[in-house]
Write a protein that holds these residues in place. Structure first.
Motif, short mmCIF file in Angstrom:
data_model
loop_
_atom_site.label_atom_id
_atom_site.label_comp_id
_atom_site.label_asym_id
_atom_site.label_seq_id
_atom_site.Cartn_x
_atom_site.Cartn_y
_atom_site.Cartn_z
N GLN A 438 -24.65 4.65 -57.63
CA GLN A 438 -23.46 4.27 -56.86
C GLN A 438 -23.43 2.76 -56.62
OE1 GLN A 438 -20.84 6.24 -56.02
NE2 GLN A 438 -19.90 4.29 -55.43
N ALA A 441 -22.03 1.19 -59.65
CA ALA A 441 -20.58 1.36 -59.70
C ALA A 441 -19.89 0.42 -58.72
CB ALA A 441 -20.22 2.81 -59.37
N ASP A 442 -20.49 0.28 -57.53
CA ASP A 442 -19.93 -0.63 -56.53
C ASP A 442 -19.96 -2.07 -57.02
OD1 ASP A 442 -19.51 1.53 -54.91
OD2 ASP A 442 -21.26 1.17 -53.63
N LEU A 444 -19.84 -3.08 -60.15
CA LEU A 444 -18.79 -3.26 -61.15
C LEU A 444 -17.42 -3.34 -60.48
CD1 LEU A 444 -20.04 -0.76 -63.89
CD2 LEU A 444 -20.18 -3.26 -63.92
N GLN A 445 -17.25 -2.54 -59.43
CA GLN A 445 -15.98 -2.56 -58.71
C GLN A 445 -15.78 -3.91 -58.02
OE1 GLN A 445 -15.65 0.51 -55.75
NE2 GLN A 445 -13.51 0.10 -55.32
N ARG A 446 -16.86 -4.44 -57.46
CA ARG A 446 -16.76 -5.75 -56.82
C ARG A 446 -16.43 -6.84 -57.84
NH1 ARG A 446 -18.54 -9.47 -52.87
NH2 ARG A 446 -19.19 -11.41 -53.87
N GLN A 447 -17.08 -6.74 -59.01
CA GLN A 447 -16.81 -7.72 -60.06
C GLN A 447 -15.33 -7.67 -60.46
OE1 GLN A 447 -19.07 -7.04 -63.62
NE2 GLN A 447 -18.72 -9.08 -64.42
N ASP A 448 -14.81 -6.47 -60.56
CA ASP A 448 -13.39 -6.32 -60.88
C ASP A 448 -12.52 -6.90 -59.78
OD1 ASP A 448 -11.14 -5.08 -62.45
OD2 ASP A 448 -10.93 -3.93 -60.60
N LEU A 449 -12.93 -6.64 -58.51
CA LEU A 449 -12.16 -7.17 -57.38
C LEU A 449 -12.17 -8.70 -57.36
CD1 LEU A 449 -10.62 -6.67 -54.74
CD2 LEU A 449 -12.83 -6.53 -53.56
N HIS A 491 -2.07 -1.54 -57.58
CA HIS A 491 -2.93 -0.90 -56.59
C HIS A 491 -2.27 -0.79 -55.22
CE1 HIS A 491 -5.81 -2.09 -59.69
NE2 HIS A 491 -6.66 -1.21 -59.18
#
Length: 709
Positions: A438, A441-442, A444-449, A491
């Protein structure tokens, strides 16, 4: 005189000189051969003796005098006439050449007539067996042999390197220079009774194999580094360059030995500096990565085998900003010493850069050992650090990943450990976290953000909402707080709690903050031209806007650009941002307040400052955090804290704003205890500018604010 053409050996290290002499001799019918060094000349003579030798006096390696001495010392070659060629008119050099056995001298540039005459005369004397000349040669040879040993030793002692001559047949030294004796501590007589084997240079078999003549009858030069044993039991690291000279039926091994101890030390220092941190003495990032690759390879089959730990000191930047970088460096040195006590002998501790450290922990089938180490780190950090009289308390955020469960690739493990460390920081710091899927995944999500936020800054995707503030007692709107909103494409609206921290951590908040100030001033101007009239707008300021931006310039430029009175702009800062770089912050706020801009402290009560400390800053308002307002009517402790804040703030002539007011009971309590303003859903939720305009219009028409909200 022989009927065959006389042979002349031309010896010179310069090819042009050899070619020119050969051309000058060609008309005389002489056959010429050439050698580029003294060593090559000796080898050529040993193979086939010439009738005469033309040799340069000065050459690298064995020079002309040494060649002459060797040839004249050998009965097989002592009658070969030698003409020495020199480029310097020096009596001493001529004397040395004559003592070495040269019959004639020629000066460069060589005169063709003189060359032909001297060659012809010497060959004539040689062929005719002129007795007088033979007597002279004999006298020269005797004199040369008498002085040979002294000359040879003088030449050997002229070099700072050790020189050793070894007989291949006996494997013993036949001559050494003074440098050799000084280097190894032996007398010359002692050295001549020994050989290379006794000094530890190599075994007897190794030396014989090393100097085995090739099928062509030559021994190849050798270069090696060895450790020699001294007489007193010590050792010395040396570089040995060996060449072989044929002497009769024996080979003489000429070894030039150079002490490389200082070079080795310098190399070790350079290697240490390249792999270690200068400040703390710990291994650096490059060494850590290399060690991790090696450890993973060595323990590839173990399960589990290795834990990779990243840790970062919490709020270390505050130490540098408040006490200076010298104090920060001292803290890192002291922390490094404490950190080293937390690990075992098989473990690795490294400074990766700044205040970030890495550990490689060897696990004996127990991943929980990594948690134990993390606990030790927290324990050693508990006592304050004494930095030249200043006591500083430091905590650390620790991220842990385990090989091979989390991954087998060292780069992946490093990435996961860094991700886990970030999770520890997000959890409130002063803790540790193990890596999980997790977390990845977080991350990668932060990188995307973060990527989306950078695009949002470029595309101006942000918008300001405004939440009204109500003056208690009069029930009038006296101001609004500007709040940043982001409608992310695809979003929808993103919670400020998600994207604002990322703006602050990446530094984008400086640029976005400048936009917020300008947009707020534009809106102030718009309201001042509206029927509702001007209203004060407060904007939130991040600590990085003080440390990295030009907050004072941003504010003054925006006010001037939109022709807005300074009193209509209020800056809201958290306690934490006030504590960062306090002197610079205080100066900036003082300058802005001198222009009429008001300053408010947001979320008061949740930080670590006190009213007495805040008294140092130019502050107009305090905003009591929602955490105390939420239960102010039901919790006696919260009620007491709120009352104390209001009383103390008023004693300092500071107004108080309560945020998060949602019920009439909360409003009544705050009114009864003298709170100046309230903000919250009881008044209105944050709204776009046009809806706030409508709300203020309704309020101006005497519509109750709570009903309008």
């Amino acid at each position: 005189m022989s009927t065959s053409a006389p042979t002349v050996l031309i010896v010179d290290d310069e090819a042009k000189s050899r070619d020119r002499l050969a051309c000058l001799l060609a008309p005389g019918g002489y056959e010429t051969t050439s050698a580029a060094s003294g060593e090559e000349a000796l080898s050529s003579v040993a193979s086939e003796a010439p009738d005469l030798i033309l040799i340069a006096q000065t050459m690298p390696g064995i020079d002309g005098c040494q060649v002459a001495s060797i040839l004249k010392a050998d009965p097989a070659t002592e009658n070969i006439p030698i003409i020495m060629v020199t480029g310097v008119e020096d009596t001493g050099m001529r004397q040395a050449g004559l003592e070495a056995g040269a019959e004639e001298f020629l000066s460069k540039p060589v005169d063709p007539t003189e060359l032909g005459l001297r060659v012809r005369n010497l060959l004539r004397l040689k062929d005719m067996g002129d007795l007088e000349d033979q007597v002279l040669v004999l006298e020269q040879k005797i004199a040369a042999r008498t002085a040979d040993l002294l000359r040879f030793r003088t030449a050997m002692n002229a070099t700072p390197d050790a020189l050793m001559l070894v007989s291949r047949d006996t494997m013993r030294f036949v001559e050494v220079n003074d440098t050799t004796c000084a280097m190894l501590g032996y007398t010359r007589a002692e050295m001549l009774s020994l050989g290379p084997v006794a000094l530890g240079a190599a075994t007897h078999d190794e030396l014989e194999a090393m100097f085995e003549p090739t099928p062509g009858g030559r021994i190849k030069p050798r270069l090696s580094e060895v450790t020699l044993h001294c007489k007193d039991g010590g050792v010395v690291d040396v570089e040995i360059h060996r060449q072989a000279l044929l002497s009769g039926n024996d080979w003489i091994i000429v070894s030039v030995v150079r002490d490389i101890t200082e070079r080795r030390v310098a190399q070790q220092i350079l290697q240490y500096q390249a792999s270690h941190d200068v400040l703390t003495g710990l291994p650096n990032r490059a060494w850590f990565y290399e060690a991790l690759h090696g450890t993973v390879r060595a323990t590839h089959s173990a399960s589990p085998s290795v834990a990779v730990v990243f840790l970062d000191l919490d709020r270390f930047k505050n130490v540098n900003d408040t006490l200076g970088h010298a104090m920060g460096d001292e803290l890192l040195v002291q922390f490094s010493a404490r950190l080293a006590t937390c690990v075992g002998e098989r473990d690795t501790v490294a400074r990766l850069g700044g205040d970030e450290f890495g550990l490689i922990l060897m696990l004996d089938q127990d991943p929980a050992h990594a948690a134990t180490v993390a606990g030790r780190i927290a324990e050693v950090l508990y006592p304050p650090f004494n930095l030249r009289g200043f006591e500083v308390i430091v905590t650390a955020s620790v991220g842990i990943t385990v090989h091979p469960q989390d991954g087998a690739d060292p780069e992946v493990l490093i990435k996961y450990a860094d991700t886990a460390m970030y999770e520890a920081k997000q959890a409130g710091r002063d803790t540790y976290r193990f890596f999980t899927a997790q977390m990845n995944a977080d991350a990668l999500q932060r990188q995307d953000l973060e990527h989306a936020l950078r695009k949002a800054v470029e595309n101006e995707e942000f918008e300001l909402y405004y939440q009204p503030k109500l003056l208690l007692g009069a029930d009038t709107i006296v101001g609004v707080e500007a709040l940043l909103r982001w409608d992310r494409p695809g979003h929808g609206l993103v919670s400020p709690g998600l994207f604002v921290p990322v703006l602050e951590e990446t530094g984008l908040i400086v640029r976005v903050g400048r936009w917020v100030i300008d947009t707020a001033c534009r809106q102030i101007k718009a309201w001042s031209l509206h029927a509702t009239g001007a209203v004060q707008v407060s904007v939130n300021i991040a600590g990085r806007q003080f440390a990295e931006g030009d907050l004072e310039g941003d504010v003054l430029r925006a006010l001037a650009a939109h022709d807005v009175p300074a009193a209509l702009l209020e800056l809201e800062l958290t306690e934490t941002s006030l504590m960062i770089n306090t002197e610079r912050t205080m100066q900036c706020l003082s300058n802005l307040r001198a222009h009429g801009i008001q300053v408010s402290v947001d979320d008061f009560g949740t930080g670590y400052s006190s009213l007495a400390y805040l008294r140092r800053f130019p502050i107009d308002k305090l905003k009591i955090d929602i955490a105390f307002i939420r239960d102010v009517t039901t919790n006696a402790d919260d009620a007491a804290i709120v009352n104390a804040i209001i009383t103390m703030a008023h004693s300092l002539n500071v107004q108080v704003v309560a945020e998060g007011v949602e019920t009439p009971a909360q409003k009544a309590f705050l009114l009864a205890h003298g709170c100046d303003q309230i903000q919250g859903y009881l008044v209105s939720r944050p709204l776009p500018a046009h809806l706030v305009t409508s709300l203020m219009a309704l309020h101006a028409a005497k519509v109750p604010v709570s009903a309008a909200a």
